[in-house]
Structure formats: structure tokens, C-alpha cells
Design a protein around this motif. Structure first.
Motif, PDB file in Angstrom:
ATOM      1  N   GLN A 129       0.826  -1.205   0.000  1.00 57.77           N
ATOM      2  CA  GLN A 129       0.000   0.000   0.000  1.00 57.77           C
ATOM      3  C   GLN A 129       0.859   1.253   0.000  1.00 57.77           C
ATOM      4  OE1 GLN A 129      -3.519   0.017  -0.212  1.00 57.77           O
ATOM      5  NE2 GLN A 129      -2.989   2.120  -0.765  1.00 57.77           N
ATOM      6  N   ASP A 133       0.733   4.187  -2.822  1.00 61.65           N
ATOM      7  CA  ASP A 133       0.462   5.582  -2.492  1.00 61.65           C
ATOM      8  C   ASP A 133       1.643   6.485  -2.853  1.00 61.65           C
ATOM      9  OD1 ASP A 133      -2.105   5.124  -1.610  1.00 61.65           O
ATOM     10  OD2 ASP A 133      -1.486   4.736   0.457  1.00 61.65           O
ATOM     11  N   CYS A 134       2.869   5.984  -2.735  1.00 56.79           N
ATOM     12  CA  CYS A 134       4.032   6.775  -3.148  1.00 56.79           C
ATOM     13  C   CYS A 134       3.961   7.099  -4.634  1.00 56.79           C
ATOM     14  CB  CYS A 134       5.325   6.028  -2.841  1.00 56.79           C
ATOM     15  SG  CYS A 134       5.846   6.083  -1.119  1.00 56.79           S
ATOM     16  N   ARG A 136       1.147   6.916  -6.573  1.00 59.95           N
ATOM     17  CA  ARG A 136      -0.086   7.637  -6.899  1.00 59.95           C
ATOM     18  C   ARG A 136      -0.006   9.106  -6.506  1.00 59.95           C
ATOM     19  NH1 ARG A 136      -4.988   5.000  -4.075  1.00 59.95           N
ATOM     20  NH2 ARG A 136      -4.600   3.424  -5.681  1.00 59.95           N
ATOM     21  N   HIS A 137       0.637   9.395  -5.372  1.00 58.12           N
ATOM     22  CA  HIS A 137       0.648  10.759  -4.842  1.00 58.12           C
ATOM     23  C   HIS A 137       2.024  11.411  -4.950  1.00 58.12           C
ATOM     24  CE1 HIS A 137      -3.321   9.853  -3.398  1.00 58.12           C
ATOM     25  NE2 HIS A 137      -2.892   8.901  -2.582  1.00 58.12           N
ATOM     26  N   ALA A 143      -0.183  14.768   0.506  1.00 55.64           N
ATOM     27  CA  ALA A 143      -0.058  13.340   0.835  1.00 55.64           C
ATOM     28  C   ALA A 143       1.100  13.057   1.777  1.00 55.64           C
ATOM     29  CB  ALA A 143       0.117  12.527  -0.448  1.00 55.64           C
ATOM     30  N   LEU A 146       0.075  11.386   5.019  1.00 56.80           N
ATOM     31  CA  LEU A 146      -0.356  10.003   4.816  1.00 56.80           C
ATOM     32  C   LEU A 146       0.846   9.073   4.747  1.00 56.80           C
ATOM     33  CD1 LEU A 146      -2.423   7.788   4.000  1.00 56.80           C
ATOM     34  CD2 LEU A 146      -2.090   8.525   1.622  1.00 56.80           C
ATOM     35  N   LEU A 147       1.838   9.428   3.943  1.00 50.12           N
ATOM     36  CA  LEU A 147       3.011   8.568   3.773  1.00 50.12           C
ATOM     37  C   LEU A 147       3.814   8.471   5.069  1.00 50.12           C
ATOM     38  CD1 LEU A 147       4.195   9.754   0.234  1.00 50.12           C
ATOM     39  CD2 LEU A 147       2.740   7.808   0.812  1.00 50.12           C
ATOM     40  N   GLN A 150       1.930   6.121   7.387  1.00 47.32           N
ATOM     41  CA  GLN A 150       2.019   4.747   6.898  1.00 47.32           C
ATOM     42  C   GLN A 150       3.380   4.141   7.239  1.00 47.32           C
ATOM     43  OE1 GLN A 150       1.017   5.449   2.745  1.00 47.32           O
ATOM     44  NE2 GLN A 150      -0.838   4.209   2.961  1.00 47.32           N
TER      45      GLN A 150
END
Length: 300
Positions: A129, A133-134, A136-137, A143, A146-147, A150
Motif C-alpha cells: 500500500q 500511495d508513493c 499515486r501521490h 499526501a 499520509l506517507l 504509513q
């Protein structure tokens, strides 16, 4: 029109996005030479999750078996070389600032852990995940939080994995880790245990007792190990002249550095550098303290 999969250029007047604090890459992206003929001196912290193939990961000249489910915790400043048929991995990289303000200690993660069962499923899901996300964003400032969280959750999960208990008392372990932090700050300037004892406000005997309990080695050996390790890293992963490496590590004369390195490692600096393109069959440098190898004895 921007081709699919590419980022749109920044609007006029806006500065370009800063380099990502957290990102994910493939194992092969870490080395400019696909054959990994020499170790790579790493500038960022890493988690390496082996996803395919079988081989060997040499982390600070320790040969570690690598297969699917093997997880490596690599610290900035360490040297890494990976070899094996079709050995592949997902690599999570981050800068020290990425975890600022979060209650997580990356050094609590063991240097190597072989995942299995529910732990393996959970870690693979979180790494996957994070990689999604890395990508995608990428470049999206919003973001960043979020990272960061995570990554913090992933590191906390890894730090809680079961492992072998330490034999040192809590006080001895605390003293040892305080010494390691001081050595990290001062090994280029002094190798005298007396200097570290003064800085920590304790006796040489206390430091030696703590080091023996945690590592089986004396405080003097722990300090010398750290210097020999850094010398080995620079000899293997850079083309810096040997005499200059010696000066960087506090040796005023090349002959003194040569004698020290030969005593600690078993070969001369020149011979060690000449052999750097050969796979390491075992530890050339004396075993490192657990903290230097990634924070603990677990999972080795």
C-alpha cells in the motif's frame, strides 16, 4: 496534453516540488551496476522486502541469506550488496526528517527478519500500500502526512515482532546504547574509552561491563569495531585514497591506520579494497554491536 502516467508541469510561478522524503523503488535501482560488483554506500534509510528469488544480501560485510519474505533494515551510511538469480525486492526509502515528531524508533527494527504467517501478510500489505500511495501521490504535498504515518505504522509493527530476548539488564542495555550514540558522534576524533566514560559521566568499568553483557565484547573493542566498520565501508564503496580515509578517521599517519585496520580486519586496507568486487563469504569485519546492525538481536 500530458501523456498518461506523467505528472503535469508545475504552474508558472510555482517552485518545483521538493524531493520526496519517502519513496519506493525496486532493488535494482539502488546500484548503478546491475551486477552489484561492489557494495553501495547508502545515503538514506531503507526497508528492503525480498519478493522474489534466492540469494545473499551483504550488509556491512555480513552475508545474510535472502529469499521471499526476508526483510532487511538498512541504515543510512551502511553498505549493501545483493546477489542471486533474479533476486528482487520492494525498497522503501526515507529521509531522517520524514519521521520527525512521530513516536517511532526506526532502530528498534532488527537488521534482518524472516517474515512468516500473519506477520508476513500484514507487512506485505502495508509495504504494498505504501508503494501504491508513493506512486499515486508523487509530488503531492498534501499526501506527505499520509506517507509519514504509513511508514510509522510499518516500523512500529516491525519493532513489535517477536524475537530472541536480550540477556543484558535494562540498565546495561541503556548504558550500551548511550555509548553507541556517543561513539557515533565521536569515533572520528577519539578511540579512547576514557573519553567516552567522561562524556557519559560513568566509569570505564561500567561501560565495559555493559558492552560485555550486550555484545560479548569490551568497550574498547566496540569503539574500534565502529572505526574499522567505517573504514571498510569507505574502502569498499568509494575510490577515496586510503591515506585520506585514515585521516578522516583520526589517524595522522597512514602507517598507523594500516596497522590498525590490519589488526581489526585481518587484511591490509589495500588488500581489502582490491577484493571489494569479490563476494564476501562471511564477516570480514568483527561482529558489530546489535545497535549498529539495526537495533537488536532479533531475527538475525
Amino acid at each position: 496534453m500530458v501523456p498518461s502516467g506523467q505528472l503535469s508541469p508545475a504552474p508558472p510561478g510555482n517552485p518545483p516540488a521538493a524531493p520526496a522524503e519517502i519513496d519506493t523503488v525496486c532493488l535494482g535501482d539502488l546500484a548503478s551496476d546491475p551486477g552489484w560488483r561492489r557494495p553501495v554506500l547508502l545515503e538514506r534509510d531503507l526497508l528492503v522486502l525480498i519478493t522474489g528469488g534466492h540469494g545473499t544480501a551483504e550488509l556491512d560485510f555480513r552475508a545474510l541469506p535472502a529469499r521471499p519474505g526476508t526483510l532487511l533494515r538498512v541504515r543510512a551510511g551502511q553498505v549493501l550488496r545483493c546477489s542471486g538469480p533474479q533476486l528482487d525486492a520492494t525498497v522503501v526509502r526515507w529521509d531522517a526528517a520524514a519521521l520527525a515528531g512521530l513516536d517511532v524508533d526506526p532502530d528498534a527494527v532488527p537488521a534482518r527478519f524472516q517474515l512468516a504467517g500473519e506477520d508476513e501478510d500484514a507487512v506485505i500489505n502495508e509495504v504494498s500500500q505504501l508503494a501504491v500511495d508513493c506512486q499515486r501521490h508523487h509530488g503531492v504535498a498534501a499526501a506527505r502526512g499520509l506517507l509519514r504515518h504509513q511508514l510509522a505504522v510499518l516500523l512500529l509493527r516491525l519493532s513489535l515482532l517477536p524475537g530472541r530476548p536480550d540477556t543484558a539488564t535494562p540498565a546495561e542495555a541503556a548504558t550500551f546504547h548511550r555509548l553507541c550514540r556517543e561513539v557515533e558522534r565521536g569515533y572520528q576524533h577519539t578511540r579512547r574509552v576514557e573519553d567516552y566514560a567522561t562524556r557519559l559521566g560513568c566509569s570505564v568499568r561500567t561501560l565495559t561491563r555493559a558492552c560485555l553483557s550486550v555484545t560479548g565484547r569490551s568497550a574498547k573493542q566496540v569503539v574500534d569495531d565502529r572505526v574499522a566498520l567505517q573504514a571498510s565501508r569507505l574502502l569498499a564503496a568509494t575510490d577515496e585514497p586510503i591515506a585520506r580515509i585514515g585521516r578522516r578517521l583520526g589517524f595522522s599517519e597512514p602507517t598507523n591506520f594500516g596497522r590498525f585496520f590490519t589488526r581489526e580486519v585481518g587484511v591490509s586496507p589495500g588488500a581489502f579494497r582490491a577484493a571489494r568486487e569479490q563476494p564476501v563469504p562471511g564477516a570480514l569485519v568483527r561482529p558489530r554491536p546489535p545497535a549498529d546492525a539495526g537495533g537488536g538481536r532479533r531475527g538475525a
